[in-house]
Every structure is written in structure tokens, then in C-alpha cells.
Design an enzyme around this catalytic site. Sequence first.
Site, short mmCIF file in Angstrom:
data_model
loop_
_atom_site.label_atom_id
_atom_site.label_comp_id
_atom_site.label_asym_id
_atom_site.label_seq_id
_atom_site.Cartn_x
_atom_site.Cartn_y
_atom_site.Cartn_z
N CYS A 70 4.09 42.74 8.99
CA CYS A 70 3.21 42.14 10.00
C CYS A 70 1.80 42.73 9.92
O CYS A 70 0.81 42.00 10.08
CB CYS A 70 3.79 42.34 11.39
SG CYS A 70 5.28 41.35 11.67
N GLU A 130 4.69 38.84 15.89
CA GLU A 130 3.33 38.76 15.34
C GLU A 130 3.22 37.62 14.34
O GLU A 130 2.23 36.89 14.31
CB GLU A 130 2.96 40.08 14.64
CG GLU A 130 3.13 41.31 15.50
CD GLU A 130 4.49 41.99 15.36
OE1 GLU A 130 4.52 43.24 15.32
OE2 GLU A 130 5.51 41.29 15.28
N CYS A 144 5.29 46.21 12.12
CA CYS A 144 5.83 46.77 10.89
C CYS A 144 4.81 46.54 9.77
O CYS A 144 3.78 45.90 9.96
CB CYS A 144 7.16 46.10 10.54
SG CYS A 144 6.98 44.38 10.00
N HIS A 161 9.16 37.86 13.03
CA HIS A 161 8.65 38.79 14.03
C HIS A 161 7.68 38.07 14.96
O HIS A 161 7.09 37.04 14.59
CB HIS A 161 7.97 39.97 13.35
CG HIS A 161 8.92 40.88 12.68
ND1 HIS A 161 8.54 42.07 12.09
CD2 HIS A 161 10.27 40.80 12.49
CE1 HIS A 161 9.60 42.68 11.58
NE2 HIS A 161 10.65 41.93 11.81
#
Length: 150
Positions: free
Chosen positions: A109, A80, A106, A78
Site C-alpha cells: 500500500c 488503502e 503495509c 486493503h
Amino acid sequence: MDRPTWDEYFMEMAELTRKRSTCLRRGVGAVIVKDNRVMATGYNGVPKGITHCETTGCLRQQLNVPSGQRHELCRGLHAEQNAIIQAANLGQSIDGATLYCTTQPCVICTKMIINAGIKRVVIKESYPDELAEQMAREAGLVIDVLGERK
């Protein structure tokens, strides 16, 4: 003069970063900022040296995994996660920083953001993850939608 706020300015950078995404399902960009200085950026895609999904196809699509579920069944990282990793690789302390992200993080993260010491997340789009929201609240992580407290 129509000067953007800091939040607008850094979110525009996250939007630009999003354009580098190699994810076939959802492009996301992230920028980590401390004292109004960019510390790291990230976008979602496969780890370096790994063939992009545009060549291999989307594993989540092939397995019919619904959005928001089974995050481990993906070849990519992801945005992040990539931003936090970039900060670590550069030796940048992000403790007390703000993360600007085009999509709400999410739960995976969110846990990384909390442990990295990031204190505030500014998002542009919501993402349905109730556990992520609960953990953020419990940890005192502030989540704003372009300046509006969530």
C-alpha cells in the site's frame, strides 16, 4: 464547544468506514482527503462480486500465514488500495492528498500511496513493516499518528 481537529474529524470517518470491512482478521478503514474534502473511502475486503471470507473462510488463516507476511495470499484488498481505486473510478485526482487510515499501511500500500502522489498519511495504529517505513521516508511521505510526526 468541543470541536474536533481536521485530523480527528477525518480519522473518525476512517473508523466509521472500518465498520464496513469484511476481513475476518483485521478491519481497516481509509479516507483520502484533499483540501479538507473527502475524495474517496475504502475498507478491506474482497473485490466486488466475490464471495466474502465469512462464507469461504480466511485463506491466510487456513494457510497459517503470520500477520505482516505474504500479503498476496489473501482474497481481499486493503482499505488503502480500495480508496485509491475508488478515486480512480470516480476520476478524482488525489495528487497531494492526505490519507487517513486506521492502521499504518503495509509496503504494498505504501508503494501505491507514493505513486498516487499522496503526500501525508495519518494513522491511528502502528503496523510492523520496516520496509514500508523506509520507503515512506525515502519518498518524503509524511506519516503522522493523529498529528504526531512519526
